[in-house]
Design a protein around this motif. Structure first.
Motif, PDB file in Angstrom:
ATOM      1  N   GLY A 109       0.778  -1.235   0.000  1.00  0.00           N
ATOM      2  CA  GLY A 109       0.000   0.000   0.000  1.00  0.00           C
ATOM      3  C   GLY A 109       0.803   1.275   0.000  1.00  0.00           C
ATOM      4  O   GLY A 109       0.225   2.352   0.058  1.00  0.00           O
TER       5      GLY A 109
ATOM      6  N   SER B 293       1.742   4.424  -5.166  1.00  0.00           N
ATOM      7  CA  SER B 293       0.541   4.874  -5.851  1.00  0.00           C
ATOM      8  C   SER B 293       0.927   5.561  -7.151  1.00  0.00           C
ATOM      9  O   SER B 293       1.919   6.290  -7.210  1.00  0.00           O
ATOM     10  CB  SER B 293      -0.248   5.848  -4.955  1.00  0.00           C
ATOM     11  OG  SER B 293      -1.419   6.291  -5.622  1.00  0.00           O
TER      12      SER B 293
ATOM     13  N   SER C 236      -1.746   7.583  -1.647  1.00  0.00           N
ATOM     14  CA  SER C 236      -2.716   7.728  -2.726  1.00  0.00           C
ATOM     15  C   SER C 236      -2.410   9.028  -3.449  1.00  0.00           C
ATOM     16  O   SER C 236      -2.328  10.085  -2.824  1.00  0.00           O
ATOM     17  CB  SER C 236      -4.147   7.739  -2.190  1.00  0.00           C
ATOM     18  OG  SER C 236      -5.079   7.721  -3.259  1.00  0.00           O
TER      19      SER C 236
ATOM     20  N   CYS D 207     -10.415  12.789  -0.540  1.00  0.00           N
ATOM     21  CA  CYS D 207      -9.801  11.575   0.000  1.00  0.00           C
ATOM     22  C   CYS D 207     -10.558  11.079   1.224  1.00  0.00           C
ATOM     23  O   CYS D 207     -11.239  11.853   1.908  1.00  0.00           O
ATOM     24  CB  CYS D 207      -8.359  11.844   0.429  1.00  0.00           C
ATOM     25  SG  CYS D 207      -7.288  12.497  -0.851  1.00  0.00           S
TER      26      CYS D 207
ATOM     27  N   ALA E 114      -7.411   6.579   0.331  1.00  0.00           N
ATOM     28  CA  ALA E 114      -7.810   6.534  -1.075  1.00  0.00           C
ATOM     29  C   ALA E 114      -8.294   7.914  -1.494  1.00  0.00           C
ATOM     30  O   ALA E 114      -9.110   8.528  -0.799  1.00  0.00           O
ATOM     31  CB  ALA E 114      -8.909   5.503  -1.293  1.00  0.00           C
ATOM     32  N   CYS E 115      -7.778   8.390  -2.622  1.00  0.00           N
ATOM     33  CA  CYS E 115      -8.157   9.700  -3.152  1.00  0.00           C
ATOM     34  C   CYS E 115      -8.732   9.508  -4.553  1.00  0.00           C
ATOM     35  O   CYS E 115      -8.011   9.110  -5.470  1.00  0.00           O
ATOM     36  CB  CYS E 115      -6.956  10.625  -3.199  1.00  0.00           C
ATOM     37  SG  CYS E 115      -6.166  10.889  -1.595  1.00  0.00           S
TER      38      CYS E 115
ATOM     39  N   PRO F 173      -5.013   2.649   5.552  1.00  0.00           N
ATOM     40  CA  PRO F 173      -5.524   2.826   4.192  1.00  0.00           C
ATOM     41  C   PRO F 173      -5.932   4.267   3.908  1.00  0.00           C
ATOM     42  O   PRO F 173      -6.499   4.932   4.770  1.00  0.00           O
ATOM     43  CB  PRO F 173      -6.741   1.888   4.142  1.00  0.00           C
ATOM     44  CG  PRO F 173      -7.142   1.714   5.567  1.00  0.00           C
ATOM     45  CD  PRO F 173      -5.884   1.817   6.373  1.00  0.00           C
TER      46      PRO F 173
END
Length: 200
Positions: A61, A64, A117, A179, A172-173, A170
């Motif tokens: 993770g 990105s 991200s 985001c 996420a965008c 975690p």
């Protein structure tokens, strides 16, 4: 795009070839494909960087890509003696070459990234934590400057001795400045904070 690193403590399961592109024990490589995975090539990277765990596989993770050319990955570096620190590696040519994007020394020595991200070629977020709690760093200029995002104070306690989450995992965008992120772990089984950036 993928990262590979041989495990020095278990070479018999890590060595995957004997040719000139084989990764040496204890070192890492960035691999990239521009044809949907049919062929893979080894990119060039700074020798002064290595994956987050120097004896293990790359941290899941922490890479990105905003598009087919621009990617970031959280890496380890060394600042002075002693001192292992966080730095970022970036590519703008689809993984063929990588450059180091260093953090200020004090931030680099404390920040432990857990996720990244990157919604655009200029904007990226790195989530993790330090001794003070959750941290999200962001860049809006392609990685020249990384600054902390102002996070609200969040208590994950449920009245039974809970406290602040140790870091953000975690993230996420979906687009620039939009985001969501969550703690890597929570001390409460009943309530978990979700961080949200952007208008609803």
């Amino acid at each position: 795009m993928l990262f590979d690193q041989l495990i020095t403590e278990d070479n018999s399961q890590s060595v995957n070839g004997g040719g000139p592109l084989t990764v040496a024990p204890g070192s890492w490589a960035a691999w990239y494909s521009h044809d949907g995975g049919a062929t893979w090539h080894r990119g060039k990277h700074p020798d002064s960087l290595w994956t987050m765990a120097s004896h293990d596989l790359p941290q899941a993770g922490t890479m990105s890509c905003s598009d087919r050319l621009h990617c970031w990955v959280a890496m380890s570096s060394q600042i002075g003696e002693p001192g292992i620190a966080t730095a970022f590696a970036a590519t703008s040519d689809g993984g063929a070459t990588w450059v180091t994007q260093s953090l200020p020394v004090q931030r680099a020595r404390q920040f432990i990234p857990q996720g990244m991200s990157c919604p655009t070629a200029q904007q990226c977020y790195a989530a993790g934590g330090d001794s003070a709690g959750p941290v999200i760093l962001s860049t809006r200029d392609g990685g020249t400057i990384w600054s902390p995002v102002n996070l609200p104070k969040t208590n994950t306690g449920d009245g039974q001795g809970g406290g602040l989450a140790q870091g953000i995992g975690p993230i996420a965008c979906a687009a620039a400045s939009r985001c969501v992120a969550a703690p890597e772990n929570s001390q409460s089984a009943h309530w978990v904070p979700i961080y949200s950036l952007g208008s609803s």
